[in-house]
Design a protein around this motif. Structure first.
Motif, mmCIF file in Angstrom:
data_model
loop_
_atom_site.group_PDB
_atom_site.id
_atom_site.type_symbol
_atom_site.label_atom_id
_atom_site.label_comp_id
_atom_site.label_asym_id
_atom_site.label_seq_id
_atom_site.Cartn_x
_atom_site.Cartn_y
_atom_site.Cartn_z
ATOM 1 N N CYS A 123 0.867 -1.186 0.000
ATOM 2 C CA CYS A 123 0.000 0.000 0.000
ATOM 3 C C CYS A 123 0.896 1.225 0.000
ATOM 4 C CB CYS A 123 -0.924 0.005 1.215
ATOM 5 S SG CYS A 123 -1.884 1.541 1.395
ATOM 6 N N PHE A 124 0.640 2.120 -0.945
ATOM 7 C CA PHE A 124 1.453 3.319 -1.076
ATOM 8 C C PHE A 124 0.515 4.517 -1.224
ATOM 9 C CE2 PHE A 124 3.641 -0.353 -2.637
ATOM 10 C CZ PHE A 124 4.850 -0.292 -1.949
ATOM 11 N N GLY A 125 0.533 5.378 -0.195
ATOM 12 C CA GLY A 125 -0.355 6.535 -0.206
ATOM 13 C C GLY A 125 -0.971 6.759 1.150
ATOM 14 N N GLY A 136 -5.686 -1.769 13.460
ATOM 15 C CA GLY A 136 -6.030 -1.362 12.099
ATOM 16 C C GLY A 136 -4.854 -0.875 11.287
ATOM 17 N N ASP A 137 -3.655 -0.863 11.861
ATOM 18 C CA ASP A 137 -2.447 -0.486 11.130
ATOM 19 C C ASP A 137 -2.356 -1.340 9.860
ATOM 20 O OD1 ASP A 137 0.453 -0.517 10.366
ATOM 21 O OD2 ASP A 137 0.660 0.698 12.167
ATOM 22 N N PRO A 138 -1.986 -0.744 8.723
ATOM 23 C CA PRO A 138 -1.996 -1.525 7.472
ATOM 24 C C PRO A 138 -1.201 -2.817 7.518
ATOM 25 C CG PRO A 138 -0.819 0.575 7.211
ATOM 26 C CD PRO A 138 -1.572 0.647 8.485
ATOM 27 N N ILE A 139 -0.068 -2.826 8.239
ATOM 28 C CA ILE A 139 0.730 -4.058 8.259
ATOM 29 C C ILE A 139 0.088 -5.137 9.139
ATOM 30 C CG2 ILE A 139 2.860 -2.827 7.754
ATOM 31 C CD1 ILE A 139 3.669 -3.281 10.689
ATOM 32 N N LYS A 140 -0.957 -4.776 9.884
ATOM 33 C CA LYS A 140 -1.719 -5.769 10.649
ATOM 34 C C LYS A 140 -3.019 -6.138 9.953
ATOM 35 C CE LYS A 140 0.258 -4.359 15.083
ATOM 36 N NZ LYS A 140 -0.002 -3.856 16.457
ATOM 37 N N GLN A 141 -3.235 -5.559 8.775
ATOM 38 C CA GLN A 141 -4.435 -5.856 8.000
ATOM 39 C C GLN A 141 -4.091 -6.434 6.629
ATOM 40 O OE1 GLN A 141 -7.598 -5.787 8.899
ATOM 41 N NE2 GLN A 141 -7.292 -4.941 10.954
ATOM 42 N N GLN A 145 4.029 -4.315 2.715
ATOM 43 C CA GLN A 145 4.858 -3.112 2.651
ATOM 44 C C GLN A 145 3.951 -1.884 2.541
ATOM 45 O OE1 GLN A 145 7.944 -3.118 -0.323
ATOM 46 N NE2 GLN A 145 8.397 -0.934 -0.056
ATOM 47 N N PHE A 146 4.091 -0.999 3.523
ATOM 48 C CA PHE A 146 3.331 0.250 3.517
ATOM 49 C C PHE A 146 4.290 1.429 3.522
ATOM 50 C CE2 PHE A 146 1.565 3.819 6.023
ATOM 51 C CZ PHE A 146 0.548 4.185 5.148
ATOM 52 N N TYR A 147 3.973 2.418 2.693
ATOM 53 C CA TYR A 147 4.735 3.663 2.715
ATOM 54 C C TYR A 147 3.782 4.809 2.407
ATOM 55 C CZ TYR A 147 8.451 7.070 2.070
ATOM 56 O OH TYR A 147 9.268 8.164 2.199
ATOM 57 N N GLU A 167 6.346 0.208 10.186
ATOM 58 C CA GLU A 167 6.218 0.719 11.551
ATOM 59 C C GLU A 167 7.214 1.837 11.870
ATOM 60 O OE1 GLU A 167 4.818 -2.810 14.350
ATOM 61 O OE2 GLU A 167 6.587 -3.389 13.169
ATOM 62 N N LYS A 168 8.021 2.200 10.882
ATOM 63 C CA LYS A 168 9.052 3.201 11.109
ATOM 64 C C LYS A 168 8.565 4.583 10.689
ATOM 65 C CE LYS A 168 13.745 4.493 9.718
ATOM 66 N NZ LYS A 168 14.893 4.157 8.833
ATOM 67 N N ARG A 169 8.666 5.544 11.590
ATOM 68 C CA ARG A 169 8.346 6.932 11.274
ATOM 69 C C ARG A 169 9.532 7.545 10.527
ATOM 70 N NH1 ARG A 169 5.416 11.690 14.266
ATOM 71 N NH2 ARG A 169 6.758 13.452 13.709
ATOM 72 N N VAL A 170 9.273 8.081 9.341
ATOM 73 C CA VAL A 170 10.315 8.662 8.497
ATOM 74 C C VAL A 170 10.208 10.182 8.577
ATOM 75 C CG1 VAL A 170 11.247 8.829 6.162
ATOM 76 C CG2 VAL A 170 10.203 6.680 6.945
ATOM 77 N N GLU A 171 11.192 10.811 9.171
ATOM 78 C CA GLU A 171 11.188 12.267 9.307
ATOM 79 C C GLU A 171 11.548 12.928 7.974
ATOM 80 O OE1 GLU A 171 10.105 13.610 12.022
ATOM 81 O OE2 GLU A 171 10.064 11.748 13.181
ATOM 82 N N LEU A 172 10.814 13.989 7.633
ATOM 83 C CA LEU A 172 11.044 14.708 6.387
ATOM 84 C C LEU A 172 11.537 16.123 6.664
ATOM 85 C CD1 LEU A 172 7.895 13.613 4.344
ATOM 86 C CD2 LEU A 172 10.119 12.494 4.505
#
Length: 467
Positions: A123-125, A136-141, A145-147, A167-172
């Motif tokens: 899932c991307f978006g 309900g986190d995508p990786i538990k549903q 790979q979610f980004y 599950e990793k928060r990516v700082e921008l």
């Protein structure tokens, strides 16, 4: 030694061919795009050559509907195969500091079905169906790979301070005044990498783009923005003060910006198709393109200027046709004949049983959907819905039913569950202007009975409690 190497290569090639007998599925979901925002659906101001080409290469539907008229519950209907009277998420229930009410752990979702069928899932978006770490986190549903954005509220900013990589928060490197990392571009690149990394396996890729939802934001120097400024001869609107990062960022050129966001989405779709061809996967990939609800008016957008609802009444948050009837295009080279137009009446909850039939994997024990595979492949008899049902939990509450040519709508049902129903004949009145409930009381009564029966009260989304 040579024989062993040859045998190993032959085995690997055989496994590759077996895997690729299962078609890849790329599901592209636009965010707040109206039925009339694409050239192939009548748009005259915004150019969408890549999506229009998808329609030319496959089947375009003219009477297909979203799950409802706002993001989270519409997407929940898509993921669960249930309409909003039965689905576990029925509104934009916000969780602070980030996220929405989660899909329950026991929910059977589309990605879980694909995983059981042997697919890699991505899932991307935008997700919007469970805060980080929740059930309900995508990786538990079912998502491998979610980004992207976990939270739909945070996706209102296309220059966020972070995204999520599983599950990793990516700082921008973004602030309200320093906008460097454009999230849609980063999301697109991860989607392209996912296809390349999984080209030897069957994959399901859910591209839940945030375009063209508000805010109306683009990178500096975006060529489409400059193009549409000139095309519309748009004069800049005064922006009173510097944006503080709260709410939607003001846009001096809202018309050009909206058109440029649609064009950027169209370019992304074209890039996905080109990548599939480059990888040799295009002939074994089914692509769906649709939108989660009707066009928005947030952030300065002007849906009337673009005729985004294509003459239908209403926009996002309304259950009139403009709020829920969506563009829907499906291609599958060699399987779906080119250039077809279908008036089949369907909705988001049909996709899960359709993909279940496609993959040979059992679907959920309960669904409101019907497989549309017979329509797509022109094989077998297509079942028809006796009705479609929607509910909407904001603005006083709304219910709607479609039964063949008939469309019934009730407003302000939270305050008054017995509110008068309005009835329209969509064959002669697709703009829903002439209420026929007094002329056809038995049809109106039948619609009300469906509304009463199909709404099942939910503890997290109270609507019409039974007395």
């Amino acid at each position: 030694m040579k024989k062993a190497i040859f045998t190993g290569l032959l085995t690997a090639f055989t496994l590759f061919l077996q895997a690729q007998q299962k078609p890849n599925v790329v599901f592209i979901l636009a965010d707040d795009m109206g039925y009339g925002d694409l050239g192939v659906y009548g748009q005259r101001l915004i150019e969408t050559p890549n999506i229009d080409r998808l329609a030319a290469d496959g089947m375009r539907f003219t009477q297909f509907y979203a799950g409802t008229s706002v993001c989270a519950p519409s997407r929940a209907s898509l993921m669960t195969g249930l309409h909003t009277g039965h689905s576990p998420i029925r509104g934009n229930y916000e969780i602070k500091p980030e996220g929405q009410l989660p899909l329950p752990d026991a929910t059977f979702t589309m990605p879980e079905m694909f995983k059981k069928a042997g697919y890699v899932t991505g899932c991307f978006g935008k997700w919007g169906m469970g805060f980080p770490g929740s059930e309900g986190d995508p990786i538990k549903q079912g998502i491998d790979q979610f980004y992207g954005y976990n939270c739909q509220r945070q996706s209102h900013n296309f220059f966020p301070d972070h995204l999520w990589d599983n599950e990793k928060r990516v700082e921008l490197n973004n602030t309200a005044t320093q906008q460097n990392d454009y999230a849609p571009e980063m999301i697109q690149q991860r989607a392209m990498s996912f296809m390349e990394a999984n080209q030897s396996k069957p994959f399901f890729m859910y591209l839940s783009y945030t375009l063209p939802h508000a805010a109306l934001q683009l990178p500096d120097g975006d060529p489409s923005l400059e193009y549409y400024k000139k095309k519309f001869n748009e004069q800049p609107k005064a922006v009173k003060k510097e944006w503080d990062g709260k709410g939607y960022q003001p846009q001096a050129y809202p018309r050009a910006a909206y058109a440029a966001m649609v064009s950027r989405l169209d370019n992304y779709v074209g890039a996905v198709v080109a990548k599939l061809k480059k990888l040799g996967l295009d002939k074994n990939t089914l692509i769906v393109f649709t939108s989660d609800n009707g066009p928005h008016r947030e952030g300065g957008n002007d849906p009337e200027f673009f005729n985004s609802s294509a003459g239908f009444k209403g926009i996002k948050r309304q259950l009139t046709e403009g709020g829920i009837r969506e563009p829907m295009i499906i291609t599958w080279p060699g399987k779906i004949k080119r250039g077809q137009v279908s008036d089949h009446i369907g909705a988001f909850w049909d996709f899960l049983p359709t993909f279940s039939a496609l993959s040979g994997q059992p679907g959920p024990p309960q669904t409101d959907g019907l497989s549309i595979l017979p329509t797509l492949l022109k094989k077998g008899k297509q079942q028809q819905h006796p009705f479609l049902y929607w509910e909407f939990h904001e603005d006083g509450g709304r219910q709607a039913v479609r039964m063949g040519k008939w469309k019934a709508i009730k407003e302000q049902v939270i305050r008054n569950p017995n509110a008068q129903v309005k009835l329209y004949d969509l064959n002669i009145d697709p703009q829903e202007t002439n209420d026929l409930s007094a002329t056809y009381p038995n049809i109106a009564k039948q619609a009300v009975e469906i509304m009463q029966r199909e709404h099942v009260e939910h503890k997290d989304f109270p609507f019409i409690p039974k007395k």
